[in-house]
Scaffold this motif. Structure first.
Motif, PDB file in Angstrom:
ATOM      1  N   ARG A  91      23.775  34.986  29.437  1.00 21.85           N
ATOM      2  CA  ARG A  91      22.811  34.684  30.488  1.00 21.85           C
ATOM      3  C   ARG A  91      21.571  35.540  30.264  1.00 21.85           C
ATOM      4  NH1 ARG A  91      25.888  34.990  34.802  1.00 21.85           N
ATOM      5  NH2 ARG A  91      26.099  32.744  34.879  1.00 21.85           N
ATOM      6  N   LYS A 147      25.228  44.303  29.834  1.00 24.44           N
ATOM      7  CA  LYS A 147      23.845  43.874  30.023  1.00 24.44           C
ATOM      8  C   LYS A 147      22.876  44.772  29.264  1.00 24.44           C
ATOM      9  CE  LYS A 147      23.784  46.119  34.500  1.00 24.44           C
ATOM     10  NZ  LYS A 147      23.724  45.909  35.945  1.00 24.44           N
ATOM     11  N   LYS A 150      25.340  47.037  23.261  1.00 23.93           N
ATOM     12  CA  LYS A 150      25.365  47.228  24.716  1.00 23.93           C
ATOM     13  C   LYS A 150      26.518  46.406  25.280  1.00 23.93           C
ATOM     14  CE  LYS A 150      21.242  49.287  24.761  1.00 23.93           C
ATOM     15  NZ  LYS A 150      21.016  50.670  25.129  1.00 23.93           N
ATOM     16  N   LYS A 167      16.487  40.326  31.281  1.00 25.94           N
ATOM     17  CA  LYS A 167      17.856  40.841  31.374  1.00 25.94           C
ATOM     18  C   LYS A 167      18.779  39.920  30.604  1.00 25.94           C
ATOM     19  CE  LYS A 167      20.177  40.516  35.272  1.00 25.94           C
ATOM     20  NZ  LYS A 167      20.648  40.795  36.663  1.00 25.94           N
ATOM     21  N   ILE A 168      19.571  40.497  29.738  1.00 25.66           N
ATOM     22  CA  ILE A 168      20.553  39.742  28.972  1.00 25.66           C
ATOM     23  C   ILE A 168      21.929  40.197  29.422  1.00 25.66           C
ATOM     24  CG2 ILE A 168      21.444  39.214  26.676  1.00 25.66           C
ATOM     25  CD1 ILE A 168      18.646  39.947  25.622  1.00 25.66           C
ATOM     26  N   GLU A 169      22.757  39.235  29.790  1.00 26.57           N
ATOM     27  CA  GLU A 169      24.111  39.549  30.231  1.00 26.57           C
ATOM     28  C   GLU A 169      25.118  38.826  29.339  1.00 26.57           C
ATOM     29  OE1 GLU A 169      24.222  39.805  34.868  1.00 26.57           O
ATOM     30  OE2 GLU A 169      22.792  38.236  34.300  1.00 26.57           O
TER      31      GLU A 169
END
Ligand code: FES
Length: 64
Positions: free
Chosen positions: A7, A38, A35, A17-19
């Motif tokens: 996401r 997130k 990471k 933001k990368i989830e």
């Protein structure tokens, strides 16, 4: 890379933001930073910790 949902949320005037379960970011020198959960990527180019957001966008006029 395993199949899973990633996401990405682009925040107005701030980071993206990368989830995902695990996020691997390959840096220009070839090193890989991992990471979990997130990561926040800088979109304003003002971060001193590129490619990650360090909050510097709060001090500039970036509005996209
Ligand atoms: S988007 Fe946060 S420092 Fe650039």
């Amino acid at each position: 890379m395993s199949e899973s949902t990633v996401r990405i949320t682009v925040n107005k005037g701030a980071s993206a933001k990368i989830e995902a379960d695990i996020i691997e970011v390959t840096l220009p020198d070839g090193t890989v930073e991992q990471k979990n959960g997130k990561a926040f990527l800088c979109r304003c180019s003002e971060s001193k910790n590129q490619p990650f957001c360090d909050g510097s966008h709060k001090e500039c006029e970036f509005d996209a």
